[in-house]
Design a protein around this motif. Structure first.
Motif, PDB file in Angstrom:
ATOM      1  N   MET A  35       7.723   1.685  16.355  1.00  0.00           N
ATOM      2  CA  MET A  35       8.592   0.694  15.700  1.00  0.00           C
ATOM      3  C   MET A  35       7.764  -0.280  14.852  1.00  0.00           C
ATOM      4  O   MET A  35       8.206  -0.704  13.787  1.00  0.00           O
ATOM      5  CB  MET A  35       9.450  -0.038  16.728  1.00  0.00           C
ATOM      6  CG  MET A  35      10.589   0.830  17.265  1.00  0.00           C
ATOM      7  SD  MET A  35      11.545   0.070  18.588  1.00  0.00           S
ATOM      8  CE  MET A  35      12.523  -1.128  17.669  1.00  0.00           C
ATOM      9  N   THR A  36       6.557  -0.618  15.302  1.00  0.00           N
ATOM     10  CA  THR A  36       5.717  -1.490  14.461  1.00  0.00           C
ATOM     11  C   THR A  36       5.290  -0.761  13.188  1.00  0.00           C
ATOM     12  O   THR A  36       4.831  -1.385  12.245  1.00  0.00           O
ATOM     13  CB  THR A  36       4.436  -1.997  15.166  1.00  0.00           C
ATOM     14  OG1 THR A  36       3.586  -0.889  15.444  1.00  0.00           O
ATOM     15  CG2 THR A  36       4.731  -2.762  16.435  1.00  0.00           C
ATOM     16  N   LEU A  37       5.456   0.560  13.174  1.00  0.00           N
ATOM     17  CA  LEU A  37       5.152   1.315  11.960  1.00  0.00           C
ATOM     18  C   LEU A  37       6.417   1.532  11.123  1.00  0.00           C
ATOM     19  O   LEU A  37       6.438   2.330  10.196  1.00  0.00           O
ATOM     20  CB  LEU A  37       4.490   2.646  12.291  1.00  0.00           C
ATOM     21  CG  LEU A  37       3.147   2.562  13.031  1.00  0.00           C
ATOM     22  CD1 LEU A  37       2.575   3.945  13.281  1.00  0.00           C
ATOM     23  CD2 LEU A  37       2.147   1.719  12.262  1.00  0.00           C
TER      24      LEU A  37
ATOM     25  N   ALA B 265       8.588  -5.055  10.922  1.00  0.00           N
ATOM     26  CA  ALA B 265       7.606  -4.145  10.316  1.00  0.00           C
ATOM     27  C   ALA B 265       7.946  -3.944   8.841  1.00  0.00           C
ATOM     28  O   ALA B 265       7.075  -3.948   7.981  1.00  0.00           O
ATOM     29  CB  ALA B 265       7.615  -2.809  11.052  1.00  0.00           C
TER      30      ALA B 265
ATOM     31  N   ILE C 264       3.669   8.360   9.211  1.00  0.00           N
ATOM     32  CA  ILE C 264       4.698   7.425   9.674  1.00  0.00           C
ATOM     33  C   ILE C 264       4.326   6.021   9.210  1.00  0.00           C
ATOM     34  O   ILE C 264       5.154   5.278   8.680  1.00  0.00           O
ATOM     35  CB  ILE C 264       4.833   7.478  11.215  1.00  0.00           C
ATOM     36  CG1 ILE C 264       5.381   8.842  11.654  1.00  0.00           C
ATOM     37  CG2 ILE C 264       5.742   6.361  11.712  1.00  0.00           C
ATOM     38  CD1 ILE C 264       5.325   9.086  13.155  1.00  0.00           C
ATOM     39  N   ALA C 265       3.058   5.672   9.380  1.00  0.00           N
ATOM     40  CA  ALA C 265       2.598   4.335   9.024  1.00  0.00           C
ATOM     41  C   ALA C 265       2.784   4.067   7.534  1.00  0.00           C
ATOM     42  O   ALA C 265       3.266   3.011   7.134  1.00  0.00           O
ATOM     43  CB  ALA C 265       1.136   4.164   9.413  1.00  0.00           C
TER      44      ALA C 265
ATOM     45  N   THR D 114      -3.999   2.944  11.054  1.00  0.00           N
ATOM     46  CA  THR D 114      -2.530   2.943  10.884  1.00  0.00           C
ATOM     47  C   THR D 114      -2.070   1.619  10.275  1.00  0.00           C
ATOM     48  O   THR D 114      -1.133   1.595   9.489  1.00  0.00           O
ATOM     49  CB  THR D 114      -1.753   3.167  12.214  1.00  0.00           C
ATOM     50  OG1 THR D 114      -2.032   2.113  13.126  1.00  0.00           O
ATOM     51  CG2 THR D 114      -2.077   4.506  12.833  1.00  0.00           C
ATOM     52  N   VAL D 115      -2.727   0.538  10.652  1.00  0.00           N
ATOM     53  CA  VAL D 115      -2.313  -0.760  10.106  1.00  0.00           C
ATOM     54  C   VAL D 115      -2.771  -0.897   8.648  1.00  0.00           C
ATOM     55  O   VAL D 115      -2.052  -1.452   7.817  1.00  0.00           O
ATOM     56  CB  VAL D 115      -2.809  -1.911  11.008  1.00  0.00           C
ATOM     57  CG1 VAL D 115      -2.528  -3.262  10.367  1.00  0.00           C
ATOM     58  CG2 VAL D 115      -2.121  -1.831  12.365  1.00  0.00           C
TER      59      VAL D 115
ATOM     60  N   ARG E 186      -0.332   0.840   6.432  1.00  0.00           N
ATOM     61  CA  ARG E 186       0.949   0.152   6.225  1.00  0.00           C
ATOM     62  C   ARG E 186       0.925  -0.845   5.086  1.00  0.00           C
ATOM     63  O   ARG E 186       1.972  -1.303   4.651  1.00  0.00           O
ATOM     64  CB  ARG E 186       1.391  -0.570   7.499  1.00  0.00           C
ATOM     65  CG  ARG E 186       2.115   0.355   8.433  1.00  0.00           C
ATOM     66  CD  ARG E 186       3.017  -0.372   9.364  1.00  0.00           C
ATOM     67  NE  ARG E 186       4.250  -0.880   8.773  1.00  0.00           N
ATOM     68  CZ  ARG E 186       5.237  -0.128   8.301  1.00  0.00           C
ATOM     69  NH1 ARG E 186       5.138   1.172   8.312  1.00  0.00           N
ATOM     70  NH2 ARG E 186       6.324  -0.681   7.788  1.00  0.00           N
TER      71      ARG E 186
END
Ligand SMILES: Nc1ncnc2c1ncn2[C@@H]1O[C@H](COP(=O)(O)OP(=O)(O)OP(=O)(O)O)[C@@H](O)[C@H]1O
Ligand SMILES: [Mg+2]
Lengths: 308, 248
Positions: free
Chosen positions: A289-291, B78, B103-104, B149-150, B153
């Protein structure tokens, strides 16, 4: 010979990833009739005299060849039992893709019970992929009850991928195997049930020869009010090694009964079993969810990955 | 700007109540590199999870650029641009590194694009792109993938919870370079790092000291750093590192 219609073609695509007629040997069965067959110099497919199924004969030393034998049922109310015997010759190395798809839009139950027997000769290597799939929105049930028997001669190996992800209302899957000395068997089962489906899966693997090894791993997901029973049994009758593992995700009001079992009949048998059942970890959902995924999308991704 | 107004997080413990975050007020400016430090158990990770929406505060408000996001889900936050790299990254059976990066990024990343993110965190992309994010990855590998991953984003507010933990000495400098680059790439990007490392504290624009669920101090790095060095809030990384590993 019958021609395949659009629904049947789509089912075959779903089962075997085939968009076109495959190269190599194949046998298509649609609504209990032969819909296509090809044999090669090394692989022969012969209908049994009594019409109860087919014999697939692979010559010794056949390498890098494949056999596809998809079965499709798209009419409502068909009930059939089919016997398929595979004779895999010494030292060959082949891929066998089987599968059954039932598309039932009618109100009568459709049922396919396939009995597959593998006679794997010395030092042969087989990769077997079996997919089961159901679709259609009639009230008629989609029933599949496959039985697989495996007889492995010395030094042979078998890798099985057994997948049933969607749309089968009730299934009882039974797999029996006997391994001689130096044989290796690896099973990866992927099972998902939803709605009110019921699935029973049994593996009964006998390690009869010294140096034989089996690794039987089942991953399953039970959603809605579906019920699963998994029986994974490995018997050690010689100096052998065996491992069984059931790993399940339970969701909604699903029920899972996992019974990994070991039997040792020799002091030199080394057997291990593992079983785990649990819901999706909350932190896995949090992370996705944070993604940017919604909770539902996160669940889908986790389940899809798990059943990959 | 990220603003927390009177935020509390209270849990029940042994029949009583325990305050983890205690009427906390905080403003984190855009375009700044902020480091949150403080003793173990001081509430840093809890605060980060409250900002990301993983934990709901018992009371108080969270504002992002003036908008109240307190009632928003993790997903909504997010999508507003809040990113969070977990202190303890999560493992997934069957999900591969490439899947998670896709996904990210929110799109069907091409392999070379995905590889770029991995190279940035010092992983040889070819070896990792198809690996499952399961128990077979080492702690440091997992941590690097989490950071990737961050980065993927492109978050407006990026929170990193102890990113240096478990990362070897050789890579430490590269890690710092990542944060510097992230900061310079977009001038209004906010980077918040939870850390105990002096070397990270030193490159901060602003330091926040959190203890017992309260902000004990907040201000420019030059101002705060001298007051906490040598206390339990910061581990003197340099002296430890030079003793063991020599040149870094
Ligand atoms: N749900 C909970 N129930 C009880 N105690 C909790 C809960 N969540 C957090 N805590 C406690 O709150 C305190 C703060 O935890 P938190 O993880 O935020 O600390 P931290 O500052 O990140 O510490 P560290 O530097 O060790 O990572 C700890 O004492 C922790 O045990
Ligand atoms: Mg923490």
């Amino acid at each position: 010979m019958e021609k395949l219609d659009e629904i049947q073609k789509r089912m075959i695509e779903e089962l075997s990833g085939l968009h076109e007629v495959p190269v190599g040997a194949y046998n298509f069965r649609a609504n209990s009739k032969l819909a296509g067959r090809n044999t090669t110099a090394n692989i022969d497919i012969i209908s049994k005299d009594d019409g109860s199924g087919i014999d697939i004969r692979i010559k010794p030393g056949t390498v890098k060849e494949s056999v596809h034998i998809p079965v499709v049922i798209s009419a409502s109310g068909i009930k059939e039992t089919v016997y398929n015997d595979f004779y895999v010759g010494e030292g060959s190395d082949v891929v066998i893709v089987a599968g059954c798809g039932i598309h039932n839009c009618g109100n009568q139950d459709s049922q396919h019970d396939g009995i597959h027997r593998f006679h794997i000769e010395k030092n042969a290597k087989v990769k077997y992929v079996e997919k089961h799939y159901g679709s259609g929105d009639g009230n008629g049930k989609r029933l599949l009850n496959p039985v697989t028997e495996v007889y492995m001669e010395e030094g042979s190996s078998l890798e099985m991928e057994m997948v049933q992800i969607k749309g089968v209302d009730s299934t009882s899957r039974k797999t029996y195997a006997k391994l001689a000395a130096g044989c290796k068997m690896v099973v990866q089962e992927r099972l998902m049930t939803h709605g009110e489906q019921y699935a029973y899966s049994l593996y009964d693997v006998s390690l009869d020869g010294d140096g034989s090894a089996a690794d039987v791993v089942s991953r399953s997901v039970a959603r809605d009010t579906s019920v699963q029973k998994l029986d994974l049994l490995v018997k050690g009758n010689a100096a052998c090694s065996g491992h069984t593992e059931c790993d399940s995700i339970i969701m909604d009001q699903g029920k899972i009964l996992a019974v990994p079992a070991l039997e040792a009949h020799s002091v030199d048998a080394q057997l291990v079993h593992e079983a785990a059942i649990g819901k999706i970890a909350g932190e896995q959902i949090d992370k996705l969810m944070t993604l940017g995924l919604t909770e539902q999308e996160a669940e889908e991704q986790i389940v899809n990955g798990f059943l990959r | 700007m990220l603003e927390l107004k009177d935020v509390s997080f209270v849990v029940e413990e042994n029949g009583g109540e325990k305050s983890i975050i205690d009427r906390l007020n905080l403003k984190i400016d855009d375009g700044k590199f902020t480091v949150i430090t403080g003793p173990n158990g001081g509430g840093k990770s809890t605060l980060a999870k409250i900002i990301a929406g993983i934990k709901q505060p018992t009371s108080g408000q969270i504002l992002l650029d003036g908008t109240d996001i307190t009632g928003m889900s993790v997903t909504e936050r997010a999508n507003l641009g809040i990113g969070y790299a977990f202190q303890q990254p999560v493992r997934f059976k069957g999900i591969r590194v490439i899947d998670l990066l896709r996904i990210a990024a929110g799109k069907d990343l091409k392999i070379p694009e995905a590889c770029k993110f991995l190279s940035e965190v010092g992983l040889c992309a070819r070896d990792y792109i198809d690996r499952e994010i399961n128990a077979s990855l080492s702690g440091g590998e997992l941590k690097r993938i989490e950071i990737a991953t961050v980065i993927a984003r492109q978050a407006k507010v990026a929170l990193f919870d102890e990113p240096e933990a478990g990362i070897d000495l050789w890579s430490f400098q590269n890690l710092i370079r990542i944060f510097e680059r992230l900061g310079s790439e977009k001038s209004d990007r906010t980077i918040v790092i939870i850390s105990h490392q002096e070397r990270i504290l030193k490159i901060a624009d602003e330091i926040i000291v959190l203890a017992d669920g309260k902000v004990k101090a907040q201000g420019a790095s030059e101002e705060i750093l001298p007051t906490i060095l040598g206390t339990s809030s910061a581990v003197d990384a340099c002296s430890l590192l030079t003793k063991e590993g020599g040149e870094i």
